[in-house]
Design an enzyme around this catalytic site. Structure first.
Site, PDB file in Angstrom:
ATOM      1  N   HIS A   1      -1.380   0.591  -3.149  1.00  6.44           N
ATOM      2  CA  HIS A   1      -1.663   1.415  -1.990  1.00  6.44           C
ATOM      3  C   HIS A   1      -1.301   2.734  -2.006  1.00  6.44           C
ATOM      4  CE1 HIS A   1      -2.927  -2.415  -0.356  1.00  6.44           C
ATOM      5  NE2 HIS A   1      -1.789  -3.014  -0.873  1.00  6.44           N
TER       6      HIS A   1
ATOM      7  N   HIS B   1       7.316   8.152  -1.638  1.00  5.51           N
ATOM      8  CA  HIS B   1       6.158   7.731  -2.022  1.00  5.51           C
ATOM      9  C   HIS B   1       4.997   8.575  -1.249  1.00  5.51           C
ATOM     10  CE1 HIS B   1       7.173   5.342   1.411  1.00  5.51           C
ATOM     11  NE2 HIS B   1       5.944   5.366   1.946  1.00  5.51           N
TER      12      HIS B   1
ATOM     13  N   HIS C   1       1.158   8.870   0.944  1.00  2.24           N
ATOM     14  CA  HIS C   1       0.006   8.143   1.308  1.00  2.24           C
ATOM     15  C   HIS C   1      -1.251   9.158   1.442  1.00  2.24           C
ATOM     16  CE1 HIS C   1       2.183   4.779   3.358  1.00  2.24           C
ATOM     17  NE2 HIS C   1       3.330   5.840   3.043  1.00  2.24           N
TER      18      HIS C   1
ATOM     19  N   GLU D   1      -0.659   9.145   7.591  1.00  5.67           N
ATOM     20  CA  GLU D   1      -0.490   7.791   8.303  1.00  5.67           C
ATOM     21  C   GLU D   1      -0.133   8.255   9.708  1.00  5.67           C
ATOM     22  OE1 GLU D   1       2.302   4.998   6.381  1.00  5.67           O
ATOM     23  OE2 GLU D   1       0.373   4.212   5.934  1.00  5.67           O
TER      24      GLU D   1
ATOM     25  N   HIS E   1       6.546  10.467   2.080  1.00  2.62           N
ATOM     26  CA  HIS E   1       7.588   9.663   2.617  1.00  2.62           C
ATOM     27  C   HIS E   1       8.825   9.723   1.573  1.00  2.62           C
ATOM     28  CE1 HIS E   1       4.661   7.500   5.495  1.00  2.62           C
ATOM     29  NE2 HIS E   1       5.080   8.718   6.038  1.00  2.62           N
TER      30      HIS E   1
ATOM     31  N   THR F   1       5.208   0.953   7.774  1.00  8.54           N
ATOM     32  CA  THR F   1       3.962   1.143   7.941  1.00  8.54           C
ATOM     33  C   THR F   1       3.040   0.146   7.272  1.00  8.54           C
ATOM     34  OG1 THR F   1       3.278   2.710   6.336  1.00  8.54           O
ATOM     35  CG2 THR F   1       4.158   3.790   8.389  1.00  8.54           C
ATOM     36  N   THR F   2       3.587  -0.540   6.498  1.00 11.83           N
ATOM     37  CA  THR F   2       2.877  -1.575   5.667  1.00 11.83           C
ATOM     38  C   THR F   2       3.567  -2.883   5.767  1.00 11.83           C
ATOM     39  OG1 THR F   2       4.066  -1.649   3.561  1.00 11.83           O
ATOM     40  CG2 THR F   2       2.019   0.083   3.943  1.00 11.83           C
TER      41      THR F   2
END
Ligand SMILES: COc1ccc(N[C@H](NS(N)(=O)=O)Oc2ccccc2)cc1OC
Ligand SMILES: [Zn+2]
Length: 234
Positions: A71, A100, A102, A112, A125, A207-208
């Site tokens: 992801h 990491h 996104h 996000e 993040h 968030t996941t």
């Protein structure tokens, strides 16, 4: 059944996305779920946040391991010598664990958090855990003040970001989920942060999945600039 098999592998499609995560990950149905849309008109400025400035100190590290998580990418960067404290973090000291990114299929989306409904091209993040109160990252992730995540938005522009390039240049070696490689260059997380240090902060979650409600979010107002190539899937 196929539906059950699909749900076991969470993702972002209608059958395994955020709307059904709560079936497998109960915290996803909680009251402090991230990400959120940051409505700047109702965000209140908090004078005692200014009193205790947010301060950070990082080490430079080389040979960090980067992983394709399926992801996004994640760089494991446990730094016992790092410190994040002050601002909304009370008296506790938080330590860098990993960072990491996104991003999306195009630079029109990918972050996000959104700001007044606007998405950025991506979002970095930097994940820290509370070493004052807890003995491990895994333990900290079970508590409401366990993690502190710094969020930095990516804006697409003409100049590339040299530090991000050190990371993005290794992605061709880890095209598939589960693959990892080492980043030969020296990485200094301080260079990921914008020059303007104003931020929004709120109590939220991962968030996941498993969506633990254990994150004090600190989202910088000022994005950093990267090139289109640095934030889009190839
Ligand atoms: C149990 O520990 C965790 C489990 C899962 C996540 N997922 C994470 N959530 S986030 N965005 O809130 O940090 O998202 C990603 C997305 C792509 C790559 C790596 C992480 C983070 C965790 O600890 C930080
Ligand atoms: Zn994240």
């Amino acid at each position: 059944t196929r539906a059950r098999v699909m749900a076991a592998e969470w993702g972002y499609s209608p059958t395994n996305g955020p709307d059904v995560w709560a079936r497998l990950f109960p915290q996803a149905g909680g009251a402090r779920q991230s990400p959120v849309d940051i409505c700047t008109s109702i965000a209140s400025s908090d004078s005692n946040l200014e009193m205790k400035k947010l301060t950070f100190a990082y080490e430079s590290q080389s040979d960090l391991r980067i992983l394709n998580t399926g992801h996004g990418w994640k760089v494991e960067a446990p730094q016992s010598g790092s410190r994040l404290e002050g601002g909304p973090l009370g008296e506790d000291i938080y330590q860098l664990e990993q960072f990491h990114c996104h991003w999306g299929e195009t630079s029109a989306e990918g972050s996000e958090h959104t700001v007044d409904g606007r998405a950025y091209a991506g979002e970095l993040h930097l994940v820290h855990w509370n070493t004052t109160k807890y003995q491990s990252f895994a333990e900290a992730a079970q508590h409401p003040d366990g993690l502190a995540v710094l969020g930095v938005f990516f804006d697409v522009g003409n100049e590339s970001n040299d530090e991000i390039e050190k990371i993005v240049s290794t992605l061709s070696e880890i095209k598939f989920k589960g693959q990892f490689t080492d980043i030969p260059d020296v990485i200094d997380p301080t260079t990921f942060l914008p020059s303007g240090l104003g931020y929004w902060t709120y109590l939220g979650s991962l968030t996941t999945p498993p969506c633990n409600e254990c994150v004090i979010w600190i989202v910088y107002k000022e994005p950093i600039t990267v090139t289109e190539e640095q934030v889009t899937y190839h």
